[in-house]
Scaffold this motif. Sequence first.
Motif, PDB file in Angstrom:
ATOM      1  N   SER A 322      10.815  90.477  64.123  1.00  0.00           N
ATOM      2  CA  SER A 322      11.725  89.951  65.141  1.00  0.00           C
ATOM      3  C   SER A 322      11.039  89.881  66.501  1.00  0.00           C
ATOM      4  CB  SER A 322      12.980  90.833  65.225  1.00  0.00           C
ATOM      5  OG  SER A 322      13.686  90.816  64.015  1.00  0.00           O
ATOM      6  N   LEU A 323      10.288  90.921  66.854  1.00  0.00           N
ATOM      7  CA  LEU A 323       9.560  90.918  68.123  1.00  0.00           C
ATOM      8  C   LEU A 323       8.477  89.839  68.126  1.00  0.00           C
ATOM      9  CD1 LEU A 323       9.173  94.755  68.724  1.00  0.00           C
ATOM     10  CD2 LEU A 323      10.623  93.190  70.021  1.00  0.00           C
ATOM     11  N   ALA A 324       7.828  89.638  66.979  1.00  0.00           N
ATOM     12  CA  ALA A 324       6.809  88.582  66.892  1.00  0.00           C
ATOM     13  C   ALA A 324       7.445  87.207  67.084  1.00  0.00           C
ATOM     14  CB  ALA A 324       6.105  88.664  65.545  1.00  0.00           C
ATOM     15  N   LEU A 325       8.658  87.041  66.529  1.00  0.00           N
ATOM     16  CA  LEU A 325       9.362  85.769  66.702  1.00  0.00           C
ATOM     17  C   LEU A 325       9.713  85.544  68.167  1.00  0.00           C
ATOM     18  CD1 LEU A 325      10.757  83.264  65.551  1.00  0.00           C
ATOM     19  CD2 LEU A 325      12.787  84.694  65.102  1.00  0.00           C
ATOM     20  N   VAL A 326      10.213  86.598  68.846  1.00  0.00           N
ATOM     21  CA  VAL A 326      10.542  86.485  70.274  1.00  0.00           C
ATOM     22  C   VAL A 326       9.285  86.147  71.073  1.00  0.00           C
ATOM     23  CG1 VAL A 326      11.327  87.747  72.304  1.00  0.00           C
ATOM     24  CG2 VAL A 326      12.529  88.017  70.132  1.00  0.00           C
ATOM     25  N   THR A 338       6.172  73.169  83.112  1.00  0.00           N
ATOM     26  CA  THR A 338       5.203  72.660  84.100  1.00  0.00           C
ATOM     27  C   THR A 338       5.224  73.466  85.379  1.00  0.00           C
ATOM     28  OG1 THR A 338       6.867  71.086  84.918  1.00  0.00           O
ATOM     29  CG2 THR A 338       5.352  70.306  83.177  1.00  0.00           C
ATOM     30  N   ASN A 339       6.196  74.352  85.536  1.00  0.00           N
ATOM     31  CA  ASN A 339       6.302  75.157  86.750  1.00  0.00           C
ATOM     32  C   ASN A 339       5.339  76.339  86.634  1.00  0.00           C
ATOM     33  OD1 ASN A 339       7.216  77.342  88.526  1.00  0.00           O
ATOM     34  ND2 ASN A 339       8.924  75.973  89.011  1.00  0.00           N
ATOM     35  N   PRO A 340       4.363  76.456  87.542  1.00  0.00           N
ATOM     36  CA  PRO A 340       3.372  77.541  87.440  1.00  0.00           C
ATOM     37  C   PRO A 340       3.992  78.935  87.488  1.00  0.00           C
ATOM     38  CG  PRO A 340       2.644  75.864  88.985  1.00  0.00           C
ATOM     39  CD  PRO A 340       4.064  75.530  88.654  1.00  0.00           C
ATOM     40  N   GLU A 341       4.979  79.113  88.358  1.00  0.00           N
ATOM     41  CA  GLU A 341       5.603  80.446  88.459  1.00  0.00           C
ATOM     42  C   GLU A 341       6.358  80.789  87.174  1.00  0.00           C
ATOM     43  OE1 GLU A 341       7.998  80.683  91.915  1.00  0.00           O
ATOM     44  OE2 GLU A 341       6.312  80.514  93.315  1.00  0.00           O
ATOM     45  N   ALA A 342       7.073  79.790  86.667  1.00  0.00           N
ATOM     46  CA  ALA A 342       7.815  80.017  85.423  1.00  0.00           C
ATOM     47  C   ALA A 342       6.855  80.296  84.273  1.00  0.00           C
ATOM     48  CB  ALA A 342       8.697  78.814  85.100  1.00  0.00           C
ATOM     49  N   ARG A 343       5.712  79.523  84.243  1.00  0.00           N
ATOM     50  CA  ARG A 343       4.745  79.737  83.192  1.00  0.00           C
ATOM     51  C   ARG A 343       4.178  81.161  83.247  1.00  0.00           C
ATOM     52  NH1 ARG A 343       1.390  76.093  84.399  1.00  0.00           N
ATOM     53  NH2 ARG A 343       2.229  74.462  83.044  1.00  0.00           N
ATOM     54  N   GLN A 344       3.879  81.636  84.490  1.00  0.00           N
ATOM     55  CA  GLN A 344       3.334  82.974  84.639  1.00  0.00           C
ATOM     56  C   GLN A 344       4.334  84.048  84.198  1.00  0.00           C
ATOM     57  OE1 GLN A 344       0.087  83.815  85.615  1.00  0.00           O
ATOM     58  NE2 GLN A 344       0.807  85.804  84.798  1.00  0.00           N
ATOM     59  N   ALA A 345       5.598  83.835  84.581  1.00  0.00           N
ATOM     60  CA  ALA A 345       6.636  84.803  84.191  1.00  0.00           C
ATOM     61  C   ALA A 345       6.792  84.862  82.676  1.00  0.00           C
ATOM     62  CB  ALA A 345       7.960  84.441  84.852  1.00  0.00           C
ATOM     63  N   LEU A 346       6.755  83.682  82.023  1.00  0.00           N
ATOM     64  CA  LEU A 346       6.886  83.649  80.564  1.00  0.00           C
ATOM     65  C   LEU A 346       5.680  84.281  79.887  1.00  0.00           C
ATOM     66  CD1 LEU A 346       8.391  80.068  80.141  1.00  0.00           C
ATOM     67  CD2 LEU A 346       9.543  82.229  79.633  1.00  0.00           C
ATOM     68  N   GLU A 347       4.499  84.038  80.461  1.00  0.00           N
ATOM     69  CA  GLU A 347       3.304  84.648  79.882  1.00  0.00           C
ATOM     70  C   GLU A 347       3.339  86.175  80.023  1.00  0.00           C
ATOM     71  OE1 GLU A 347       0.069  82.770  81.824  1.00  0.00           O
ATOM     72  OE2 GLU A 347       0.153  80.945  80.571  1.00  0.00           O
ATOM     73  N   ASP A 348       3.848  86.648  81.189  1.00  0.00           N
ATOM     74  CA  ASP A 348       3.990  88.099  81.361  1.00  0.00           C
ATOM     75  C   ASP A 348       4.992  88.680  80.365  1.00  0.00           C
ATOM     76  OD1 ASP A 348       2.151  88.036  83.374  1.00  0.00           O
ATOM     77  OD2 ASP A 348       3.624  88.153  85.018  1.00  0.00           O
ATOM     78  N   ALA A 349       6.092  87.976  80.191  1.00  0.00           N
ATOM     79  CA  ALA A 349       7.104  88.436  79.241  1.00  0.00           C
ATOM     80  C   ALA A 349       6.541  88.446  77.824  1.00  0.00           C
ATOM     81  CB  ALA A 349       8.347  87.549  79.307  1.00  0.00           C
ATOM     82  N   TYR A 350       5.751  87.397  77.514  1.00  0.00           N
ATOM     83  CA  TYR A 350       5.112  87.329  76.193  1.00  0.00           C
ATOM     84  C   TYR A 350       4.201  88.536  75.980  1.00  0.00           C
ATOM     85  CZ  TYR A 350       1.682  85.825  72.708  1.00  0.00           C
ATOM     86  OH  TYR A 350       0.830  85.769  71.629  1.00  0.00           O
TER      87      TYR A 350
END
Length: 507
Positions: A322-326, A338-350
């Motif tokens: 389940s965590l791998a899927l998330v 395409t938003n750099p800040e959003a991309r960075q936040a998602l990468e951090d969350a990942y």
Amino acid sequence: MSHRSEELAYRLRQQEVLAGFGLFTLQAMDLDALLQEACRISAIGLGSELSKVLEYRPDEDKLLLRAGIGWRPGVVGHARASADLGSAAGYAFRTGEAVLSSHLGAPAAEGEDRFRASQVMVEHGVRRAINVPIRGRDWSFGVLEADSPQENKFTQADIAFLQGVANILGVAMERVRVEQAVQESEESFRTLANSIPQLAWMADASGSIYWYNQRIFDYTGLDFEEIKGWGWRSLHHPDHLERVVERIRRSFETGEPWEDTFPLRGQDGSYRWFLSRALPIRDSAGRILRWFGTNTDVTEQREAEERNQLMTQEVSHRVKNSLALVASLLGLQSRSTTNPEARQALEDAYARVQTIAQIHDRLWRQYDAQSVDLCGFLNDLCHKLQETAMEHRLEFHGHSVMITTDRAISLGLLLNEIVTNAFKYAYPEGGGGPVEVRLSASGGELRLEVADQGVGLPGGFEFSKHRKSLGSRLIVNIARQLQAQVEPGPNSPSGARFVVTMPIQQS
């Protein structure tokens, strides 16, 4: 034959019967048989027609005629005599002194005027008597008495003979009491040993088993001769026998308590698992007298643990998936924005979800559900973090510290945030650099240090001033949950240092 020769033969006869009585008492175990033989020997040795053993009954304050020779039917076991100082038997019992009485039953002017005669003695025409006390080391049983209707007088030598019989009788009664107490104790022990659910056994100082409780025979279907000594080895599974023998021999040689778990074969041929323990029993000098051991059936417990382990593995596997899927969804989302800040936040969350998945996976694979060796756990985590940033050199140093699993997870997340920030911000010019993690514990407090040799922290850095940073907020919240203090500061000669202190046990 002269009177002197007759006297000598008489005394030799007394010595012979006394010696015979001594031999008898070495073998006798029945108290009534001892008392009756004492009466018989007394009558023979003194040539008296009557003899008896009087037992003191404290509830009645009377002397019961417990055994006797020459008395009419119905007397032995029923007749009683006074136990006060007014009777010869009572006087001997109370004072511990032998009493010789003559002319009993004669008119007061001619006869014994110190003591009164009992009704039984009057009925049997007793004219002379000797009463001697029967005693042990710290107890008094009663009186041994020889009686005769003849007018001849007993002598001091006769008193010595009868007292000898009473003394031998007292010693024999002491032995019988002790042996009966030992037998009762052994019977109680065997009853107790057979009532417990464990298989139980005893071995001598060398480890050779000489006793089993009944449960072992019921379980194995074997008799004592088949498993005595070291014969129990035939009950063990071949895959475990060598290990079991080696460990128990070591305990027998060193005197250390023994504990092991292994399967034993039952009478149906199947094996069940037993938790086995043995302790040495020592004398006052510390020497081992014997070993007492038990085998407790833990088959159901082991099977339940195995089922729980399988269930835990299944649940953990599903959580991991389940965590791998998330994490995959976060990765896809970060690549599509395409938003750099959003991309960075998602990468951090990942990255954080990936860390949580890795921590969870390692914990259930390597440790139990209750506690974890924090040193090994954080070392594994640092190796995993190193793999994500090969340009840096992450080193971990620490000592073994046991901590609850939930606190270890939280501390792992805290370490992940601090190390990840060092990877991101300590070396902005690229090329990476060293990051060092140290774990120690003292006085119930845990200390975790993370240090780099990079550009250092901004002047006046405080977590409260960086509330917009998700990493800072996570560090503050996790520290609060752990009751920890996180102190940021400079490193020497350069870089940043974070010191986390927290109690090992949460209050």
